[in-house]
Motif scaffolding. Structure first.
Motif, PDB file in Angstrom:
ATOM      1  N   LYS A 106     -12.009  84.559 -10.580  1.00  0.00           N
ATOM      2  CA  LYS A 106     -11.173  85.556  -9.922  1.00  0.00           C
ATOM      3  C   LYS A 106     -10.633  84.966  -8.626  1.00  0.00           C
ATOM      4  O   LYS A 106     -11.311  84.176  -7.952  1.00  0.00           O
ATOM      5  CB  LYS A 106     -11.966  86.825  -9.627  1.00  0.00           C
ATOM      6  CG  LYS A 106     -12.477  87.537 -10.877  1.00  0.00           C
ATOM      7  CD  LYS A 106     -11.327  88.006 -11.763  1.00  0.00           C
ATOM      8  CE  LYS A 106     -11.820  88.770 -12.976  1.00  0.00           C
ATOM      9  NZ  LYS A 106     -10.697  89.196 -13.862  1.00  0.00           N
ATOM     10  N   ASP A 129      -5.469  87.856  -8.529  1.00  0.00           N
ATOM     11  CA  ASP A 129      -6.186  89.062  -8.956  1.00  0.00           C
ATOM     12  C   ASP A 129      -6.332  90.111  -7.858  1.00  0.00           C
ATOM     13  O   ASP A 129      -6.311  91.313  -8.139  1.00  0.00           O
ATOM     14  CB  ASP A 129      -7.588  88.673  -9.448  1.00  0.00           C
ATOM     15  CG  ASP A 129      -7.545  87.727 -10.623  1.00  0.00           C
ATOM     16  OD1 ASP A 129      -7.003  88.107 -11.674  1.00  0.00           O
ATOM     17  OD2 ASP A 129      -8.049  86.589 -10.477  1.00  0.00           O
ATOM     18  N   ARG A 146     -19.407  93.319  -5.883  1.00  0.00           N
ATOM     19  CA  ARG A 146     -19.014  94.071  -7.067  1.00  0.00           C
ATOM     20  C   ARG A 146     -18.844  93.143  -8.280  1.00  0.00           C
ATOM     21  O   ARG A 146     -19.287  93.474  -9.390  1.00  0.00           O
ATOM     22  CB  ARG A 146     -17.706  94.816  -6.808  1.00  0.00           C
ATOM     23  CG  ARG A 146     -17.801  95.926  -5.779  1.00  0.00           C
ATOM     24  CD  ARG A 146     -18.448  97.196  -6.336  1.00  0.00           C
ATOM     25  NE  ARG A 146     -18.306  98.302  -5.393  1.00  0.00           N
ATOM     26  CZ  ARG A 146     -17.333  99.196  -5.432  1.00  0.00           C
ATOM     27  NH1 ARG A 146     -16.407  99.137  -6.377  1.00  0.00           N
ATOM     28  NH2 ARG A 146     -17.280 100.172  -4.535  1.00  0.00           N
ATOM     29  N   LEU A 147     -18.185  92.017  -8.051  1.00  0.00           N
ATOM     30  CA  LEU A 147     -17.962  91.088  -9.166  1.00  0.00           C
ATOM     31  C   LEU A 147     -19.291  90.553  -9.695  1.00  0.00           C
ATOM     32  O   LEU A 147     -19.471  90.380 -10.911  1.00  0.00           O
ATOM     33  CB  LEU A 147     -17.054  89.942  -8.721  1.00  0.00           C
ATOM     34  CG  LEU A 147     -15.593  90.312  -8.407  1.00  0.00           C
ATOM     35  CD1 LEU A 147     -14.848  89.093  -7.872  1.00  0.00           C
ATOM     36  CD2 LEU A 147     -14.879  90.866  -9.639  1.00  0.00           C
ATOM     37  N   THR A 151     -19.261  95.335 -11.704  1.00  0.00           N
ATOM     38  CA  THR A 151     -18.702  96.678 -11.538  1.00  0.00           C
ATOM     39  C   THR A 151     -17.269  96.592 -11.019  1.00  0.00           C
ATOM     40  O   THR A 151     -16.860  95.594 -10.429  1.00  0.00           O
ATOM     41  CB  THR A 151     -19.557  97.510 -10.573  1.00  0.00           C
ATOM     42  OG1 THR A 151     -19.665  96.821  -9.314  1.00  0.00           O
ATOM     43  CG2 THR A 151     -20.949  97.729 -11.146  1.00  0.00           C
ATOM     44  N   ASP A 152     -16.526  97.656 -11.232  1.00  0.00           N
ATOM     45  CA  ASP A 152     -15.105  97.721 -10.867  1.00  0.00           C
ATOM     46  C   ASP A 152     -14.947  97.674  -9.345  1.00  0.00           C
ATOM     47  O   ASP A 152     -15.471  98.541  -8.641  1.00  0.00           O
ATOM     48  CB  ASP A 152     -14.513  99.010 -11.422  1.00  0.00           C
ATOM     49  CG  ASP A 152     -13.037  99.175 -11.073  1.00  0.00           C
ATOM     50  OD1 ASP A 152     -12.424  98.201 -10.598  1.00  0.00           O
ATOM     51  OD2 ASP A 152     -12.514 100.283 -11.277  1.00  0.00           O
ATOM     52  N   PRO A 153     -14.185  96.688  -8.817  1.00  0.00           N
ATOM     53  CA  PRO A 153     -14.025  96.587  -7.359  1.00  0.00           C
ATOM     54  C   PRO A 153     -12.778  97.286  -6.837  1.00  0.00           C
ATOM     55  O   PRO A 153     -12.505  97.230  -5.634  1.00  0.00           O
ATOM     56  CB  PRO A 153     -13.907  95.071  -7.146  1.00  0.00           C
ATOM     57  CG  PRO A 153     -13.179  94.606  -8.372  1.00  0.00           C
ATOM     58  CD  PRO A 153     -13.626  95.514  -9.515  1.00  0.00           C
ATOM     59  N   SER A 154     -12.019  97.941  -7.696  1.00  0.00           N
ATOM     60  CA  SER A 154     -10.688  98.403  -7.290  1.00  0.00           C
ATOM     61  C   SER A 154     -10.710  99.482  -6.212  1.00  0.00           C
ATOM     62  O   SER A 154      -9.681  99.740  -5.580  1.00  0.00           O
ATOM     63  CB  SER A 154      -9.911  98.906  -8.506  1.00  0.00           C
ATOM     64  OG  SER A 154     -10.547 100.018  -9.115  1.00  0.00           O
ATOM     65  N   ASP A 155     -11.872 100.140  -5.993  1.00  0.00           N
ATOM     66  CA  ASP A 155     -11.932 101.145  -4.933  1.00  0.00           C
ATOM     67  C   ASP A 155     -12.563 100.615  -3.647  1.00  0.00           C
ATOM     68  O   ASP A 155     -12.863 101.395  -2.728  1.00  0.00           O
ATOM     69  CB  ASP A 155     -12.681 102.388  -5.409  1.00  0.00           C
ATOM     70  CG  ASP A 155     -14.149 102.101  -5.740  1.00  0.00           C
ATOM     71  OD1 ASP A 155     -14.495 100.907  -5.909  1.00  0.00           O
ATOM     72  OD2 ASP A 155     -14.942 103.057  -5.839  1.00  0.00           O
ATOM     73  N   SER A 161      -5.778  95.468  -6.019  1.00  0.00           N
ATOM     74  CA  SER A 161      -6.245  94.801  -7.241  1.00  0.00           C
ATOM     75  C   SER A 161      -5.169  94.848  -8.312  1.00  0.00           C
ATOM     76  O   SER A 161      -4.390  95.808  -8.402  1.00  0.00           O
ATOM     77  CB  SER A 161      -7.510  95.480  -7.780  1.00  0.00           C
ATOM     78  OG  SER A 161      -8.489  95.617  -6.776  1.00  0.00           O
ATOM     79  N   LEU A 163      -5.033  95.302 -12.134  1.00  0.00           N
ATOM     80  CA  LEU A 163      -5.856  95.756 -13.251  1.00  0.00           C
ATOM     81  C   LEU A 163      -4.975  95.963 -14.474  1.00  0.00           C
ATOM     82  O   LEU A 163      -4.142  96.885 -14.510  1.00  0.00           O
ATOM     83  CB  LEU A 163      -6.574  97.067 -12.906  1.00  0.00           C
ATOM     84  CG  LEU A 163      -7.633  97.005 -11.796  1.00  0.00           C
ATOM     85  CD1 LEU A 163      -8.173  98.396 -11.529  1.00  0.00           C
ATOM     86  CD2 LEU A 163      -8.764  96.063 -12.182  1.00  0.00           C
ATOM     87  N   ASN A 164      -5.139  95.070 -15.457  1.00  0.00           N
ATOM     88  CA  ASN A 164      -4.369  95.173 -16.707  1.00  0.00           C
ATOM     89  C   ASN A 164      -2.876  95.288 -16.435  1.00  0.00           C
ATOM     90  O   ASN A 164      -2.166  96.102 -17.042  1.00  0.00           O
ATOM     91  CB  ASN A 164      -4.846  96.381 -17.524  1.00  0.00           C
ATOM     92  CG  ASN A 164      -6.319  96.279 -17.876  1.00  0.00           C
ATOM     93  OD1 ASN A 164      -6.798  95.209 -18.243  1.00  0.00           O
ATOM     94  ND2 ASN A 164      -7.042  97.392 -17.749  1.00  0.00           N
TER      95      ASN A 164
END
Length: 471
Positions: A106, A129, A146-147, A151-155, A161, A163-164
């Protein structure tokens, strides 16, 4: 988790400083600053148990091919890169290069530009990323945590971030209230021999004294990185760090790092007295506004080891100073320079050419004003409307911008066209002003008399080579 913190290779054949508001070629001061944001982030990551490596590539002579080899050998899970406005286009070639070597790693970027314009920065490469906005240390460590946990770090506050294929911006992170909570920078992760003072060639390090600036100067981007509120470290903690750096690394030369070192005069007087009380044999430099010094403060600074002060003067025209919200007067500038000289300091003055309201006449007034002051050094910059500043928003709204290529947003090149004054004219004047200032007999004599040994003369030749990249 393995985390690799990097200042990317230089975007050209010169050293390059990427540090908060300071985005500049080595030629500005003929030296490159130690990477304090990287080493502070590294120390926080180590404190949380992460395996960290730091590379300041432009100083270490690491080009893209060497970097690929370093990445392959260390094999980090997360690569965090510093980025600036004038190096942005080059910096954004790094994520694809990293993915070529480490497809599953990442990649995050931080710095004032990417924090101010995250959407535009993500658009430059699909391989990036994450973007860290604002003060970087805690956002970087939360991302790594988080990584590592999967777990999801987007918050994570302060993080943007991808994401897709969708860009998600978490809320802003609050600035750290007590910056004494940070561990000392992990200077052991870099080669300190790469960071030496002009002339003497002695190692030096940066020590943070405060973060934040309450002033409203329209050209400055510091507040987007460290905020408006001053967060001063406790004086004993600063001096403890000075003692530690001397004991651990043998370093006795320091640059006190803050937006305006003397902004809280009472605290700086206390700092000087504590250095004297502990009988520290150190030498140091700082920056200051001209309206934040007095004789008592200057004398204490001199007694405690300060030998040079850099003042942000900006212009020799009061109307321009008022227009950029500098909140100082020509009389205050003149008085402070005379006072500083009388106490026995070397003095550097910083001037910004091409600010709003500039004309051919005001350019000459500022140059003549610089020569009238008793300065040892003068840095003439072209006003660069960097994202994150009020100047950038004004330049866009007024259609002043002569280029949308971030490579051009260097301080030795103007990108602002004004009625009756073009960007090319500002650049040419800036180059002439720099040459003329340093070719005056008074300045040549002072420069030559500073060299006390053959080693210092050889350092001067190296400095001259670097300086020529700046003019």
């Amino acid at each position: 988790m393995k985390v690799h913190l990097i200042n990317p290779p230089s975007p050209g054949d010169f050293g390059f400083t990427r540090e908060g508001r300071c985005m500049q070629k080595e030629g500005v001061w003929t030296t490159t600053w130690p990477p304090i944001s990287l080493t502070e982030s590294a120390a926080v990551l180590q404190q949380k148990g992460h395996d960290v490596r730091v590379n300041d590539c432009s100083v270490e002579g690491v080009d893209t091919e060497k970097l690929k080899g370093i990445l392959k050998e260390f094999a980090p899970d997360l690569v965090v890169m510093n980025s600036t406005t004038p190096s942005l286009n080059f910096d954004m070639t790094m994520p694809p290069l990293i993915k070529e070597v480490l497809p599953t790693a990442k990649i995050a970027a931080f710095g004032i530009h990417v924090g101010a314009l995250p959407e535009e920065s993500f658009a430059l490469t699909d391989a990036l990323d994450f973007i860290v906005r604002g003060e970087p240390e805690l956002t970087i460590v939360d991302l790594a945590d988080r990584l590592e946990k999967g777990t999801d770090p987007s918050d994570v506050p302060g993080l943007s971030s991808r994401l897709n294929g969708t860009i998600v911006h978490a809320g802003d992170r609050e600035f750290v209230k007590n910056i004494d909570e940070f561990p000392y920078p992990a200077w052991d992760l870099i080669d300190l021999d790469n960071y030496t003072l002009p002339f003497s060639g002695r190692q030096f390090l940066m020590v943070t004294t405060a973060r934040g600036c309450p002033y409203k100067c329209i050209y400055c981007v510091a507040q987007s990185y460290y905020g408006k509120k001053i967060r001063m470290r406790k004086v004993p903690k600063i001096v403890d760090e000075l003692e530690y750096l001397g004991d651990m690394y043998g370093v006795k030369d320091f640059f006190f790092w803050s937006e305006s070192f003397t902004i809280i005069k009472k605290a700086i007087k206390e700092l000087c007295r504590e250095i004297l009380r502990r009988n520290l044999d150190i030498r140091w430099v700082c920056n200051s506004r001209v309206d934040n010094v007095d004789r008592e403060l200057l004398e204490l600074m001199k007694q405690s080891g300060c030998w040079m002060i850099s003042y942000g003067i900006e212009s020799g025209v009061q109307d321009i100073l008022d227009g950029i919200k500098k909140d100082v007067t020509i009389a205050e500038i003149e008085e402070s320079i005379k006072l500083t000289r009388s106490v026995g300091f070397q003095i550097a003055g910083h001037f910004v050419l091409g600010l709003p309201g500039e004309t051919k006449e005001t350019l000459h007034k500022t140059y003549n004003f610089a020569c009238s002051l008793d300065l040892d050094y003068a840095q003439f910059y072209c006003a660069s409307p960097w994202p994150g500043s009020e100047f950038y928003r004004m330049a866009k709204a007024e259609n002043w911008l002569a280029s949308d290529n971030w490579d051009d947003y260097e301080q030795d090149k103007s990108v602002t066209n004004y009625p009756g004054l073009s960007a090319e004219e500002i650049t040419r004047f800036r180059n002439r002003a720099t040459r003329r200032f340093y070719l005056r007999p008074k300045i040549i004599w002072r420069t030559m008399t500073r060299m006390k040994s053959p080693e210092e003369f050889m350092n001067f030749l190296r400095m001259l080579k670097a300086f020529l990249t700046w003019v």
